[in-house]
Design a protein around this motif. Structure first.
Motif, PDB file in Angstrom:
ATOM      1  N   GLU A 203      81.568   6.899  66.034  1.00 27.12           N
ATOM      2  CA  GLU A 203      82.755   6.327  65.392  1.00 27.12           C
ATOM      3  C   GLU A 203      82.342   5.438  64.224  1.00 27.12           C
ATOM      4  O   GLU A 203      82.955   5.470  63.160  1.00 27.12           O
ATOM      5  CB  GLU A 203      83.568   5.531  66.426  1.00 27.12           C
ATOM      6  N   ALA A 204      81.280   4.650  64.388  1.00 25.94           N
ATOM      7  CA  ALA A 204      80.800   3.776  63.315  1.00 25.94           C
ATOM      8  C   ALA A 204      80.320   4.584  62.111  1.00 25.94           C
ATOM      9  O   ALA A 204      80.583   4.219  60.956  1.00 25.94           O
ATOM     10  CB  ALA A 204      79.680   2.878  63.837  1.00 25.94           C
ATOM     11  N   ILE A 205      79.621   5.680  62.357  1.00 22.76           N
ATOM     12  CA  ILE A 205      79.107   6.516  61.265  1.00 22.76           C
ATOM     13  C   ILE A 205      80.244   7.235  60.562  1.00 22.76           C
ATOM     14  O   ILE A 205      80.311   7.267  59.331  1.00 22.76           O
ATOM     15  CB  ILE A 205      78.057   7.517  61.789  1.00 22.76           C
ATOM     16  N   THR A 206      81.149   7.837  61.332  1.00 22.01           N
ATOM     17  CA  THR A 206      82.251   8.588  60.707  1.00 22.01           C
ATOM     18  C   THR A 206      83.232   7.668  59.990  1.00 22.01           C
ATOM     19  O   THR A 206      83.894   8.087  59.043  1.00 22.01           O
ATOM     20  CB  THR A 206      82.991   9.457  61.745  1.00 22.01           C
ATOM     21  N   ARG A 207      83.346   6.424  60.418  1.00 24.85           N
ATOM     22  CA  ARG A 207      84.194   5.461  59.709  1.00 24.85           C
ATOM     23  C   ARG A 207      83.580   5.127  58.350  1.00 24.85           C
ATOM     24  O   ARG A 207      84.281   5.054  57.339  1.00 24.85           O
ATOM     25  CB  ARG A 207      84.365   4.195  60.546  1.00 24.85           C
ATOM     26  N   GLU A 208      82.271   4.942  58.317  1.00 26.02           N
ATOM     27  CA  GLU A 208      81.586   4.575  57.079  1.00 26.02           C
ATOM     28  C   GLU A 208      81.355   5.781  56.156  1.00 26.02           C
ATOM     29  O   GLU A 208      81.408   5.653  54.934  1.00 26.02           O
ATOM     30  CB  GLU A 208      80.247   3.924  57.425  1.00 26.02           C
ATOM     31  N   PHE A 209      81.077   6.940  56.737  1.00 30.03           N
ATOM     32  CA  PHE A 209      80.772   8.156  55.970  1.00 30.03           C
ATOM     33  C   PHE A 209      81.624   9.321  56.489  1.00 30.03           C
ATOM     34  O   PHE A 209      81.112  10.229  57.146  1.00 30.03           O
ATOM     35  CB  PHE A 209      79.285   8.513  56.098  1.00 30.03           C
ATOM     36  N   PRO A 210      82.913   9.318  56.206  1.00 28.25           N
ATOM     37  CA  PRO A 210      83.815  10.308  56.813  1.00 28.25           C
ATOM     38  C   PRO A 210      83.526  11.763  56.423  1.00 28.25           C
ATOM     39  O   PRO A 210      83.805  12.670  57.198  1.00 28.25           O
ATOM     40  CB  PRO A 210      85.206   9.878  56.336  1.00 28.25           C
TER      41      PRO A 210
ATOM     42  N   LYS B 266      72.938  16.931  53.161  1.00 31.05           N
ATOM     43  CA  LYS B 266      71.638  16.592  52.586  1.00 31.05           C
ATOM     44  C   LYS B 266      71.725  15.422  51.608  1.00 31.05           C
ATOM     45  O   LYS B 266      70.912  14.501  51.652  1.00 31.05           O
ATOM     46  CB  LYS B 266      71.080  17.830  51.885  1.00 31.05           C
ATOM     47  N   GLU B 267      72.723  15.427  50.751  1.00 29.65           N
ATOM     48  CA  GLU B 267      72.828  14.378  49.734  1.00 29.65           C
ATOM     49  C   GLU B 267      73.216  13.008  50.304  1.00 29.65           C
ATOM     50  O   GLU B 267      73.056  11.989  49.648  1.00 29.65           O
ATOM     51  CB  GLU B 267      73.796  14.779  48.613  1.00 29.65           C
ATOM     52  N   ASP B 268      73.721  12.973  51.529  1.00 34.26           N
ATOM     53  CA  ASP B 268      74.130  11.708  52.152  1.00 34.26           C
ATOM     54  C   ASP B 268      73.149  11.210  53.204  1.00 34.26           C
ATOM     55  O   ASP B 268      73.336  10.120  53.754  1.00 34.26           O
ATOM     56  CB  ASP B 268      75.507  11.872  52.815  1.00 34.26           C
ATOM     57  N   LEU B 269      72.124  11.966  53.493  1.00 32.63           N
ATOM     58  CA  LEU B 269      71.226  11.640  54.596  1.00 32.63           C
ATOM     59  C   LEU B 269      70.586  10.250  54.460  1.00 32.63           C
ATOM     60  O   LEU B 269      70.624   9.449  55.391  1.00 32.63           O
ATOM     61  CB  LEU B 269      70.137  12.709  54.720  1.00 32.63           C
ATOM     62  N   LYS B 270      70.046   9.955  53.306  1.00 26.76           N
ATOM     63  CA  LYS B 270      69.363   8.663  53.145  1.00 26.76           C
ATOM     64  C   LYS B 270      70.344   7.500  53.255  1.00 26.76           C
ATOM     65  O   LYS B 270      70.022   6.468  53.851  1.00 26.76           O
ATOM     66  CB  LYS B 270      68.616   8.614  51.820  1.00 26.76           C
ATOM     67  N   LYS B 271      71.555   7.668  52.730  1.00 26.85           N
ATOM     68  CA  LYS B 271      72.558   6.609  52.838  1.00 26.85           C
ATOM     69  C   LYS B 271      72.925   6.348  54.296  1.00 26.85           C
ATOM     70  O   LYS B 271      73.072   5.196  54.710  1.00 26.85           O
ATOM     71  CB  LYS B 271      73.818   6.980  52.052  1.00 26.85           C
ATOM     72  N   VAL B 272      73.054   7.410  55.073  1.00 24.62           N
ATOM     73  CA  VAL B 272      73.388   7.266  56.493  1.00 24.62           C
ATOM     74  C   VAL B 272      72.256   6.565  57.238  1.00 24.62           C
ATOM     75  O   VAL B 272      72.487   5.638  58.022  1.00 24.62           O
ATOM     76  CB  VAL B 272      73.710   8.638  57.129  1.00 24.62           C
ATOM     77  N   VAL B 273      71.018   6.984  56.992  1.00 23.69           N
ATOM     78  CA  VAL B 273      69.869   6.362  57.657  1.00 23.69           C
ATOM     79  C   VAL B 273      69.766   4.891  57.257  1.00 23.69           C
ATOM     80  O   VAL B 273      69.518   4.024  58.105  1.00 23.69           O
ATOM     81  CB  VAL B 273      68.558   7.119  57.336  1.00 23.69           C
ATOM     82  N   HIS B 274      69.975   4.597  55.986  1.00 27.67           N
ATOM     83  CA  HIS B 274      69.934   3.213  55.514  1.00 27.67           C
ATOM     84  C   HIS B 274      71.003   2.378  56.229  1.00 27.67           C
ATOM     85  O   HIS B 274      70.743   1.247  56.652  1.00 27.67           O
ATOM     86  CB  HIS B 274      70.134   3.181  54.001  1.00 27.67           C
ATOM     87  N   HIS B 275      72.184   2.932  56.385  1.00 24.65           N
ATOM     88  CA  HIS B 275      73.262   2.225  57.090  1.00 24.65           C
ATOM     89  C   HIS B 275      72.898   2.002  58.559  1.00 24.65           C
ATOM     90  O   HIS B 275      73.132   0.917  59.093  1.00 24.65           O
ATOM     91  CB  HIS B 275      74.566   3.012  56.976  1.00 24.65           C
TER      92      HIS B 275
END
Length: 164
Positions: free
Chosen positions: A8-15, A34-43
């Motif tokens: 829920e935390a991930i999908t709220r931040e990166f829907p 692929k283009e969002d992977l680093k942003k998700v890991v950083h979050h």
């Protein structure tokens, strides 16, 4: 911390970033663009989730799917809560490249080099991306499923015995 809470935390931040969700053997597994992977890991690392330990980086090859032929799998861990998560991301084989995570996790350095060595996946921004386990003049990436596993002249074994 539960799988549902983290999802829920991930999908709220990166829907738009999460493409697929599963829970094999109880481990939250997400396929991320692929283009969002680093942003998700950083979050995951810098948010209150505190998923701050990179356990493993490895490659995967699905030759039957040209759009998602090569992938990278990240296993991350929150040591305080003992919570583990697996992130997967895929790309085409031609020009397979992902952003490096070495600036987020120092441990990614050698694991990304190993993934490059065995699968040919490049990591843009990596400080020293070169072969570490194979010979430099090998000329191919041995973990790609492009090569027969056994001698073709043998009749007692075939690739079907190895899951192909």
């Amino acid at each position: 911390m539960t799988n549902e809470f983290v999802l829920e935390a991930i999908t709220r931040e990166f829907p738009e970033s999460v493409l697929h969700v599963s829970e094999p053997y109880g481990m939250l597994t997400l396929e991320i663009k692929k283009e969002d992977l680093k942003k998700v890991v950083h979050h995951l690392r810098d948010s209150s989730l505190e998923i701050n330990f990179l356990t493993d980086v490895c490659g995967i090859h699905y030759p039957q799917d040209p759009e998602k032929e090569l992938g990278v799998i990240y296993h991350l861990h929150n040591m305080k809560e003992n919570f583990r998560i697996r992130l997967k991301s895929f790309t085409k084989k031609e020009g397979a490249e992902f952003e490096t995570l070495t600036d987020l996790y120092a441990a990614a350095n050698w694991m990304e080099r190993e993934t490059f060595d065995f699968y040919g996946i490049r990591f843009s921004g990596h400080p020293d991306l070169r072969v570490i386990l194979n010979m430099e003049d090998l000329g191919y990436h041995p973990m790609l499923k492009e090569y027969r596993l056994e001698d073709g002249t043998r009749e007692d074994k075939n690739d079907k015995m190895f899951g192909r």
